[in-house]
Design a protein around this motif. Structure first.
Motif, PDB file in Angstrom:
ATOM      1  N   PHE A 194     -29.992   7.210 -26.739  1.00  0.00           N
ATOM      2  CA  PHE A 194     -28.862   7.068 -25.938  1.00  0.00           C
ATOM      3  C   PHE A 194     -28.094   5.617 -25.829  1.00  0.00           C
ATOM      4  O   PHE A 194     -26.843   5.593 -25.490  1.00  0.00           O
ATOM      5  N   LEU A 195     -28.695   4.619 -26.084  1.00  0.00           N
ATOM      6  CA  LEU A 195     -28.042   3.192 -26.050  1.00  0.00           C
ATOM      7  C   LEU A 195     -28.925   2.396 -27.079  1.00  0.00           C
ATOM      8  O   LEU A 195     -30.295   2.498 -27.191  1.00  0.00           O
ATOM      9  N   THR A 196     -28.292   1.660 -27.992  1.00  0.00           N
ATOM     10  CA  THR A 196     -28.874   0.812 -28.730  1.00  0.00           C
ATOM     11  C   THR A 196     -28.250  -0.912 -28.294  1.00  0.00           C
ATOM     12  O   THR A 196     -27.012  -0.722 -28.074  1.00  0.00           O
ATOM     13  N   ASP A 199     -28.535  -9.175 -22.488  1.00  0.00           N
ATOM     14  CA  ASP A 199     -27.886  -8.043 -23.214  1.00  0.00           C
ATOM     15  C   ASP A 199     -28.162  -6.724 -22.825  1.00  0.00           C
ATOM     16  O   ASP A 199     -27.385  -5.773 -22.858  1.00  0.00           O
ATOM     17  N   VAL A 200     -29.428  -6.473 -22.452  1.00  0.00           N
ATOM     18  CA  VAL A 200     -29.910  -5.067 -21.965  1.00  0.00           C
ATOM     19  C   VAL A 200     -29.170  -4.595 -20.815  1.00  0.00           C
ATOM     20  O   VAL A 200     -28.315  -3.758 -20.593  1.00  0.00           O
ATOM     21  N   LEU A 213     -26.547  -1.667 -20.229  1.00  0.00           N
ATOM     22  CA  LEU A 213     -26.545  -0.718 -19.160  1.00  0.00           C
ATOM     23  C   LEU A 213     -25.516  -0.436 -18.105  1.00  0.00           C
ATOM     24  O   LEU A 213     -24.933   0.543 -17.923  1.00  0.00           O
ATOM     25  N   ALA A 214     -24.792  -1.579 -17.952  1.00  0.00           N
ATOM     26  CA  ALA A 214     -23.583  -1.712 -17.109  1.00  0.00           C
ATOM     27  C   ALA A 214     -22.452  -0.769 -17.870  1.00  0.00           C
ATOM     28  O   ALA A 214     -21.513  -0.213 -17.276  1.00  0.00           O
ATOM     29  N   ASP A 215     -22.393  -0.844 -19.323  1.00  0.00           N
ATOM     30  CA  ASP A 215     -21.186  -0.133 -20.068  1.00  0.00           C
ATOM     31  C   ASP A 215     -21.579   1.382 -19.840  1.00  0.00           C
ATOM     32  O   ASP A 215     -20.555   2.299 -20.287  1.00  0.00           O
ATOM     33  N   LEU A 216     -22.674   1.877 -19.488  1.00  0.00           N
ATOM     34  CA  LEU A 216     -22.716   3.071 -19.283  1.00  0.00           C
ATOM     35  C   LEU A 216     -22.261   3.867 -17.933  1.00  0.00           C
ATOM     36  O   LEU A 216     -21.940   4.989 -17.621  1.00  0.00           O
ATOM     37  N   VAL A 217     -21.995   2.877 -17.094  1.00  0.00           N
ATOM     38  CA  VAL A 217     -21.545   3.158 -15.774  1.00  0.00           C
ATOM     39  C   VAL A 217     -20.129   3.776 -15.942  1.00  0.00           C
ATOM     40  O   VAL A 217     -19.435   3.163 -16.654  1.00  0.00           O
ATOM     41  N   PRO A 218     -19.784   5.034 -15.156  1.00  0.00           N
ATOM     42  CA  PRO A 218     -18.505   5.657 -15.214  1.00  0.00           C
ATOM     43  C   PRO A 218     -17.649   4.384 -14.753  1.00  0.00           C
ATOM     44  O   PRO A 218     -17.745   3.769 -13.919  1.00  0.00           O
ATOM     45  N   ARG A 219     -16.149   4.545 -15.276  1.00  0.00           N
ATOM     46  CA  ARG A 219     -15.233   3.700 -15.113  1.00  0.00           C
ATOM     47  C   ARG A 219     -14.277   4.284 -13.915  1.00  0.00           C
ATOM     48  O   ARG A 219     -13.203   3.642 -14.061  1.00  0.00           O
ATOM     49  N   ASP A 220     -14.912   5.298 -13.124  1.00  0.00           N
ATOM     50  CA  ASP A 220     -13.760   5.735 -12.218  1.00  0.00           C
ATOM     51  C   ASP A 220     -13.993   5.060 -11.083  1.00  0.00           C
ATOM     52  O   ASP A 220     -14.862   4.094 -10.860  1.00  0.00           O
ATOM     53  N   PHE A 221     -13.265   5.265  -9.910  1.00  0.00           N
ATOM     54  CA  PHE A 221     -13.247   4.123  -8.733  1.00  0.00           C
ATOM     55  C   PHE A 221     -14.141   4.701  -7.859  1.00  0.00           C
ATOM     56  O   PHE A 221     -14.587   3.866  -6.842  1.00  0.00           O
ATOM     57  N   VAL A 222     -14.697   5.817  -7.649  1.00  0.00           N
ATOM     58  CA  VAL A 222     -15.970   6.326  -6.654  1.00  0.00           C
ATOM     59  C   VAL A 222     -17.229   5.730  -6.760  1.00  0.00           C
ATOM     60  O   VAL A 222     -17.348   5.166  -5.814  1.00  0.00           O
ATOM     61  N   PRO A 223     -17.568   5.352  -7.868  1.00  0.00           N
ATOM     62  CA  PRO A 223     -18.696   4.686  -7.895  1.00  0.00           C
ATOM     63  C   PRO A 223     -18.720   3.168  -7.625  1.00  0.00           C
ATOM     64  O   PRO A 223     -19.333   2.582  -6.878  1.00  0.00           O
TER      65      PRO A 223
END
Length: 79
Positions: A14-16, A27-28, A32-42
């Motif tokens: 799921f991630l490389t 780098d890791v 991993l931060a790029d996996l976080v949804p980009r909506d405003f609630v989180p």
């Protein structure tokens, strides 16, 4: 390592993470931060959490930010 693959419980990748100079913890973390949804609630939940931490620290926002910026991780590569 120039490349690290992360797999889910079924063995699907799921991630490389790739870095020709060798993958670092930073780098890791960025991948991993790029996996976080980009909506405003989180984002609002995270900001609320950090506001609580700042409030209980007894420091001003500026003082707290300065303190955090001094912590560069054990490899000294965090910003």
């Amino acid at each position: 390592m120039e490349s690290i693959n992360f797999q889910d419980a079924e063995g699907r990748i799921f991630l490389t993470v790739q870095n020709p100079d060798g993958c670092t913890v930073l780098d890791v973390n960025r991948a991993l931060a790029d996996l976080v949804p980009r909506d405003f609630v989180p984002l609002e939940e995270a900001l609320s959490h950090y506001r609580d931490i700042i409030h209980t620290s007894g420091l001003s926002s500026l003082q707290f930010a300065d303190m955090i910026s001094q912590q560069r991780g054990f490899l000294g590569d965090h910003e």
